[in-house]
Design a protein around this motif. Structure first.
Motif, PDB file in Angstrom:
ATOM      1  N   LEU A   6       0.829  -1.195   0.000  1.00  0.00           N
ATOM      2  CA  LEU A   6       0.000   0.000   0.000  1.00  0.00           C
ATOM      3  C   LEU A   6       0.866   1.249   0.000  1.00  0.00           C
ATOM      4  CD1 LEU A   6      -2.774   1.394   0.266  1.00  0.00           C
ATOM      5  CD2 LEU A   6      -2.507   1.194   2.724  1.00  0.00           C
ATOM      6  N   PHE A   7       1.886   1.271   0.857  1.00  0.00           N
ATOM      7  CA  PHE A   7       2.751   2.438   0.942  1.00  0.00           C
ATOM      8  C   PHE A   7       3.576   2.609  -0.334  1.00  0.00           C
ATOM      9  CE2 PHE A   7       1.061   3.244   4.765  1.00  0.00           C
ATOM     10  CZ  PHE A   7       1.435   2.440   5.826  1.00  0.00           C
ATOM     11  N   GLU A   8       3.988   1.498  -0.925  1.00  0.00           N
ATOM     12  CA  GLU A   8       4.721   1.576  -2.178  1.00  0.00           C
ATOM     13  C   GLU A   8       3.841   2.179  -3.263  1.00  0.00           C
ATOM     14  OE1 GLU A   8       6.981  -1.960  -3.425  1.00  0.00           O
ATOM     15  OE2 GLU A   8       5.956  -1.731  -5.338  1.00  0.00           O
ATOM     16  N   ASN A   9       2.604   1.753  -3.312  1.00  0.00           N
ATOM     17  CA  ASN A   9       1.669   2.299  -4.294  1.00  0.00           C
ATOM     18  C   ASN A   9       1.403   3.775  -4.049  1.00  0.00           C
ATOM     19  OD1 ASN A   9       1.458  -0.162  -5.550  1.00  0.00           O
ATOM     20  ND2 ASN A   9      -0.413  -0.751  -4.484  1.00  0.00           N
ATOM     21  N   LEU A  10       1.259   4.153  -2.769  1.00  0.00           N
ATOM     22  CA  LEU A  10       1.040   5.557  -2.430  1.00  0.00           C
ATOM     23  C   LEU A  10       2.250   6.384  -2.859  1.00  0.00           C
ATOM     24  CD1 LEU A  10      -0.650   7.757  -1.175  1.00  0.00           C
ATOM     25  CD2 LEU A  10       0.263   7.138   1.049  1.00  0.00           C
ATOM     26  N   SER A  11       3.434   5.884  -2.592  1.00  0.00           N
ATOM     27  CA  SER A  11       4.658   6.575  -2.988  1.00  0.00           C
ATOM     28  C   SER A  11       4.715   6.736  -4.504  1.00  0.00           C
ATOM     29  CB  SER A  11       5.874   5.806  -2.489  1.00  0.00           C
ATOM     30  OG  SER A  11       7.052   6.405  -2.945  1.00  0.00           O
ATOM     31  N   ASP A  29     -11.485   5.323   1.333  1.00  0.00           N
ATOM     32  CA  ASP A  29     -11.832   4.711   2.621  1.00  0.00           C
ATOM     33  C   ASP A  29     -11.493   5.635   3.783  1.00  0.00           C
ATOM     34  OD1 ASP A  29     -12.801   2.423   1.413  1.00  0.00           O
ATOM     35  OD2 ASP A  29     -10.979   1.248   1.769  1.00  0.00           O
ATOM     36  N   LEU A  30     -10.318   6.258   3.741  1.00  0.00           N
ATOM     37  CA  LEU A  30      -9.918   7.162   4.823  1.00  0.00           C
ATOM     38  C   LEU A  30     -10.846   8.364   4.926  1.00  0.00           C
ATOM     39  CD1 LEU A  30      -6.062   6.982   4.373  1.00  0.00           C
ATOM     40  CD2 LEU A  30      -7.372   6.156   6.350  1.00  0.00           C
ATOM     41  N   TYR A  71      -0.653   5.634  10.280  1.00  0.00           N
ATOM     42  CA  TYR A  71      -0.193   7.015  10.166  1.00  0.00           C
ATOM     43  C   TYR A  71       1.263   7.140  10.602  1.00  0.00           C
ATOM     44  CZ  TYR A  71       0.383  11.970  11.136  1.00  0.00           C
ATOM     45  OH  TYR A  71       0.849  13.249  11.166  1.00  0.00           O
ATOM     46  N   LYS A  72       1.582   6.623  11.776  1.00  0.00           N
ATOM     47  CA  LYS A  72       2.956   6.735  12.278  1.00  0.00           C
ATOM     48  C   LYS A  72       3.935   6.016  11.368  1.00  0.00           C
ATOM     49  CE  LYS A  72       2.152   7.557  17.159  1.00  0.00           C
ATOM     50  NZ  LYS A  72       2.306   7.007  18.511  1.00  0.00           N
ATOM     51  N   ASN A  73       3.559   4.832  10.882  1.00  0.00           N
ATOM     52  CA  ASN A  73       4.441   4.079  10.002  1.00  0.00           C
ATOM     53  C   ASN A  73       4.679   4.821   8.698  1.00  0.00           C
ATOM     54  OD1 ASN A  73       4.819   1.992   7.666  1.00  0.00           O
ATOM     55  ND2 ASN A  73       5.584   1.025   9.529  1.00  0.00           N
TER      56      ASN A  73
END
Length: 126
Positions: A6-11, A29-30, A71-73
């Motif tokens: 997910l984070f890779e895709n967001l990046s 979703d958020l 969020y923190k991650n």
């Protein structure tokens, strides 16, 4: 789906590279979570119940914990010694090892707790 994906895709999306719609779905979703949470908070403040059922409080606590973890991650990345310096926006590069508390933090800021000892002390970490 793993959070790293997910984070890779967001990046990738932030860099203009998208290969699927998972980031867009996460953002949708958020936004829905934020909207429902706001409505629920308003409803509870108007209703002013004396207490909440245990399962309700449990679900709210779990949801808050999950969102906070992601969020923190995502925002603070790999820094997770437990000192909270990343959560306070302190740069570890600009910080020094504190002999008093065992954390790395910027001189002049209060010592975070719990104090670190042994292998967790900043002097003993690599």
């Amino acid at each position: 789906m793993k959070l790293t994906k997910l984070f890779e895709n967001l990046s990738n999306q932030l860099q203009g590279k998208t290969d699927d719609h998972e980031v867009e779905m996460a953002i949708t979703d958020l936004r829905a979570i934020a909207d429902m949470a706001g409505k629920l908070a308003e409803h509870l403040s108007q209703e002013n119940p004396a207490e909440l059922e245990g399962w309700v409080q449990s679900k709210i606590t779990k949801a808050a914990d999950y969102i906070e973890s992601v969020y923190k991650n995502h925002v603070y990345g790999e820094h997770d010694c437990g000192c909270g310096s990343a959560a306070r926006g302190l740069s570890e590069a600009a910080s020094t090892c504190c002999g008093k508390c065992g954390h790395k933090h910027v001189k002049g800021t209060s010592c975070p707790k719990p104090y670190l000892t042994g292998a967790r002390h900043c002097r003993n970490r690599g």
